[in-house]
Design an enzyme around this catalytic site. Structure first.
Site, PDB file in Angstrom:
ATOM      1  N   LYS A 106       0.826  -1.213   0.000  1.00 56.59           N
ATOM      2  CA  LYS A 106       0.000   0.000   0.000  1.00 56.59           C
ATOM      3  C   LYS A 106       0.857   1.259   0.000  1.00 56.59           C
ATOM      4  CE  LYS A 106      -4.232  -2.061   1.577  1.00 56.59           C
ATOM      5  NZ  LYS A 106      -3.784  -3.476   1.802  1.00 56.59           N
TER       6      LYS A 106
HETATM    7  C1  LIG Z   1      -4.394  -4.537   1.120  1.00 61.80           C
HETATM    8  C2  LIG Z   1      -3.626  -5.812   0.963  1.00 61.80           C
HETATM    9  C3  LIG Z   1      -4.006  -6.804   0.043  1.00 61.80           C
HETATM   10  C4  LIG Z   1      -5.249  -6.690  -0.811  1.00 61.80           C
HETATM   11  O1  LIG Z   1      -5.134  -5.702  -1.804  1.00 61.80           O
HETATM   12  P1  LIG Z   1      -6.462  -5.125  -2.538  1.00 61.80           P
HETATM   13  O2  LIG Z   1      -5.976  -3.949  -3.298  1.00 61.80           O
HETATM   14  O3  LIG Z   1      -7.397  -4.745  -1.427  1.00 61.80           O
HETATM   15  O4  LIG Z   1      -7.003  -6.200  -3.401  1.00 61.80           O
HETATM   16  C5  LIG Z   1      -3.216  -7.933  -0.081  1.00 61.80           C
HETATM   17  N1  LIG Z   1      -2.123  -8.099   0.692  1.00 61.80           N
HETATM   18  C6  LIG Z   1      -1.717  -7.175   1.597  1.00 61.80           C
HETATM   19  C7  LIG Z   1      -0.516  -7.435   2.429  1.00 61.80           C
HETATM   20  C8  LIG Z   1      -2.449  -5.993   1.771  1.00 61.80           C
HETATM   21  O5  LIG Z   1      -2.054  -5.089   2.683  1.00 61.80           O
END
Ligand SMILES: *Cc1c(COP(=O)(O)O)cnc(C)c1O
Length: 478
Positions: A122
Site C-alpha cells: 500500500k
Molecule cells: C491490502 C492488501 C491486500 C489486498 O489488496 P487489494 O488492493 O485490497 O485487493 C493484499 N495483501 C496485503 C498485504 C495488503 O495489505
C-alpha cells in the site's frame, strides 16, 4: 482527461477535482472517460526508465498538464519514488529499483512491492498520495482532516504517507489491543503532531461505524474538512498501474513478449490497476486473482455470481489484509465488463446495496471475462503454510502469507512457457506467527524496524462513542 462515474449520473471531473474525494455524488466510482493508450513506440522508449521517470509517464497519461503541470508532477514522482523511501525491506534487495524483480525459477518471479516504510504494497501508492494531497492543498490554500479506521495495514500506510505534511491531519481509529504488537508500535510510535492515533475500546467494526457516522453528519464533515484515504481513491489505483509496467519491463527482454501477473486480492484495488494497465495496451496475458478463504471474488470469476458477505460470514485468516467480503473497487471492472453501460451497473448494484447478489453466468458478459484476461483461484491456511515452506525450501526465499496465497494460485494455474510475475504485497517480518508455524524460525526484520516495540508510544484510548470522537477531532482542527 476527465473522470466519469460508473453509475453515469455525475458531472465529468478533472484528476485534481476527484483527488481528495471518495465516491462520486451518484454513489459510483470514478474512471477515466476513456483509457489512455500506450503505443508500441512509447513502450520501447519507456523500457529503460527509472521508476520515478516511468511514474511520470504513466501518471502523465491520466493528468492533464493544465491540471498539474508536468514539471510539478515530475517533482512529485521524483520526491516519492526514491531508494530512501523504498529502502526499508530485505537486506539483499536492490532498493534503487524501487520494485525489484526476483526470479524464483525461469518463468516464475516475485515483484517486490513491500520495501516501503510500512513493509506492505500500500506504500507504493500511499506515499505518492501524501505528496499529491500536500501539493494540491498548498495550491488551493485549504486543509484536510483525514478520519479513518484501520485493523492494521491501511492505517499505518496512511500515517506514514501523511506524517509531517502541511495542511493535513490524520485521525486514525483502531481497535484497542487488537492489532499485533508490531503494527501497534508502527503506528503509535509516530510522534508527528499532525498524526492522532485513537484506540477504541471495541472491535474494528465499531471504529468503522464511527467513521461512517461522522461522514454522514454532513454539517460536521463540511465544517471540519473531513476526508478519507480509502482504497476506492482513483489516484491510488492509477499509481499502482505504474508497477505493472515496471514489472513487465523487468521480466521481459522485448515488448513482443507477454507477462501474466498473480495478485493476492481483497478490495480489488491492486488487480484493478493491472486491468487498467492492460486496457492501456501493456502486453499482459492473464491477471491471476488469488483469494484466501474469503473467496467472494473467486466465486465470481469461476461462476459469474457476485455475492458479498456480511461481517459474520467473513473469516479471520492468517492473510488478514485479504479478509474482505465486499470488494470496494470491483464495480470499476464490472463497468468495463458490461461495455461501460452505467444503467446495467446501477441495476446490478441496486441488488448489492439491498443486501443481495447478482448472477452474470447466463449473460454474454460471463464469456467476456476471458477477453479481459482474468482467471482466479483460492488458497487456505494450509496452502499458505505449505507454500511458504516450499518457496523457502526450493528457492531460499521467505515470503509472507498474502504473497503465498498469490504464488499458490499462480503455480496451480500457470501454463507452459508463461511468464508469471507474483506480486509481493507484504514482508514476512509483519507476520512472524505464521512464518514460525511454517518454518520454525523467526523472519528477519529490516534494520529500520529494529526494536520498534520499545519506542515511546503516542495514542488516546476512547470508548466506541461517535460523539466523543467527533468532539476530540473538532477540538484539534481549525
Ligand atoms: C491490502 C492488501 C491486500 C489486498 O489488496 P487489494 O488492493 O485490497 O485487493 C493484499 N495483501 C496485503 C498485504 C495488503 O495489505
Amino acid at each position: 482527461m476527465r473522470y466519469i462515474s460508473t453509475r453515469g449520473n455525475s458531472e465529468p471531473k478533472t484528476f485534481t477535482e476527484i483527488l481528495l474525494g471518495g465516491l462520486a455524488p451518484d454513489g459510483g466510482l470514478y474512471l477515466p472517460q476513456a483509457y489512455p493508450q500506450v503505443s508500441r513506440a512509447e513502450l520501447d522508449a519507456w523500457r529503460g526508465l527509472s521508476y520515478a521517470e516511468l511514474a511520470l509517464k504513466v501518471l502523465g497519461k491520466f493528468i492533464d498538464d493544465s491540471d498539474i503541470p508536468s514539471a510539478d508532477l515530475q517533482a512529485l514522482t521524483f520526491r516519492t519514488y526514491t531508494a530512501q523511501v523504498y529502502g526499508n525491506g530485505r537486506a539483499d534487495s536492490n532498493f534503487a529499483d524501487i520494485t525489484p524483480l526476483r526470479w524464483l525459477e525461469p518463468g516464475l518471479a516475485t515483484l517486490e512491492l513491500s520495501n516501503g516504510p510500512t513493509l506492505a504494497f500500500k506504500d507504493m501508492a500511499m506515499q505518492l498520495l501524501g505528496n499529491l494531497f500536500e501539493y494540491t492543498l498548498m495550491k488551493s490554500g485549504e486543509s484536510l482532516n483525514i478520519l479513518g479506521a484501520t485493523s492494521g495495514d491501511t492505517g499505518s500506510s496512511a500515517e506514514y504517507a501523511m506524517r509531517g505534511k502541511r495542511g493535513i491531519r490524520v485521525f486514525m481509529l483502531s481497535p484497542h489491543g487488537k492489532m499485533s504488537r508490531f503494527q501497534t508500535a508502527q503506528m503509535f510510535s509516530l510522534q508527528d503532531p499532525n498524526i492522532f492515533n485513537i484506540a477504541i475500546r471495541g472491535v474494528f467494526d465499531d471504529c468503522q461505524d464511527i467513521v461512517k457516522n461522522a461522514g454522514n453528519d454532513h454539517a460536521f464533515k463540511q465544517k471540519h474538512k473531513l476526508g478519507t484515504v480509502n482504497s476506492i481513491n482513483w489516484a491510488r489505483v492509477a499509481a499502482q498501474a505504474v508497477y505493472y509496467f515496471k514489472g513487465y519491463f523487468a521480466a521481459t527482454r522485448s515488448n513482443d513478449e507477454q507477462v501474466s501477473f498473480a495478485v493476492p486480492s481483497g478490495n480489488f484495488g491492486n488487480i484493478c490497476a493491472g486491468h487498467i494497465a492492460r486496457m492501456m495496451g501493456l502486453p499482459i496475458k492473464r491477471l491471476v486473482l488469488a483469494t484466501n478463504e474469503n473467496d467472494v471474488l473467486d466465486e465470481f470469476f469461476k461462476r459469474g455470481v457476485y455475492r458479498p458477505r456480511g461481517a459474520d460470514q467473513t473469516f479471520q485468516t492468517s492473510s488478514p489484509s485479504m479478509d474482505i467480503s465486499k470488494a470496494s473497487n470491483f464495480e470499476r471492472f464490472v463497468f468495463d465488463l458490461v461495455g461501460r453501460d452505467a444503467a446495467v451497473v446501477r441495476e446490478l448494484w441496486r441488488k448489492i446495496e439491498s443486501g443481495g447478489a447478482f448472477d452474470l453466468s447466463q449473460t454474454p458478459y460471463f464469456e467476456r471475462l476471458a477477453d479481459f484476461g482474468f482467471v482466479s483461484g483460492k488458497s487456505t491456511h494450509a496452502d499458505r503454510v505449505a507454500t511458504i515452506r516450499s518457496v523457502w525450501d526450493q528457492y531460499g526465499v521467505m515470503i509472507d502469507p498474502h504473497t503465498a496465497d498469490g504464488i499458490k494460485v499462480a503455480v496451480e494455474l500457470r501454463q507452459p512457457g508463461e511468464i508469471m510475475v507474483c506480486l509481493e504485497t507484504a514482508l514476512p517480518a509483519k507476520f512472524d506467527e505464521t512464518i514460525h508455524e511454517a518454518l520454525a524460525i523467526e523472519p528477519e526484520r529490516p534494520v529500520s524496524m529494529a526494536g520498534i516495540e520499545n519506542l515511546p508510544q503516542r495514542f488516546e484510548v476512547m470508548d466506541a462513542d461517535a460523539e466523543a470522537v467527533k468532539r476530540f477531532v473538532a477540538a484539534r482542527v481549525d
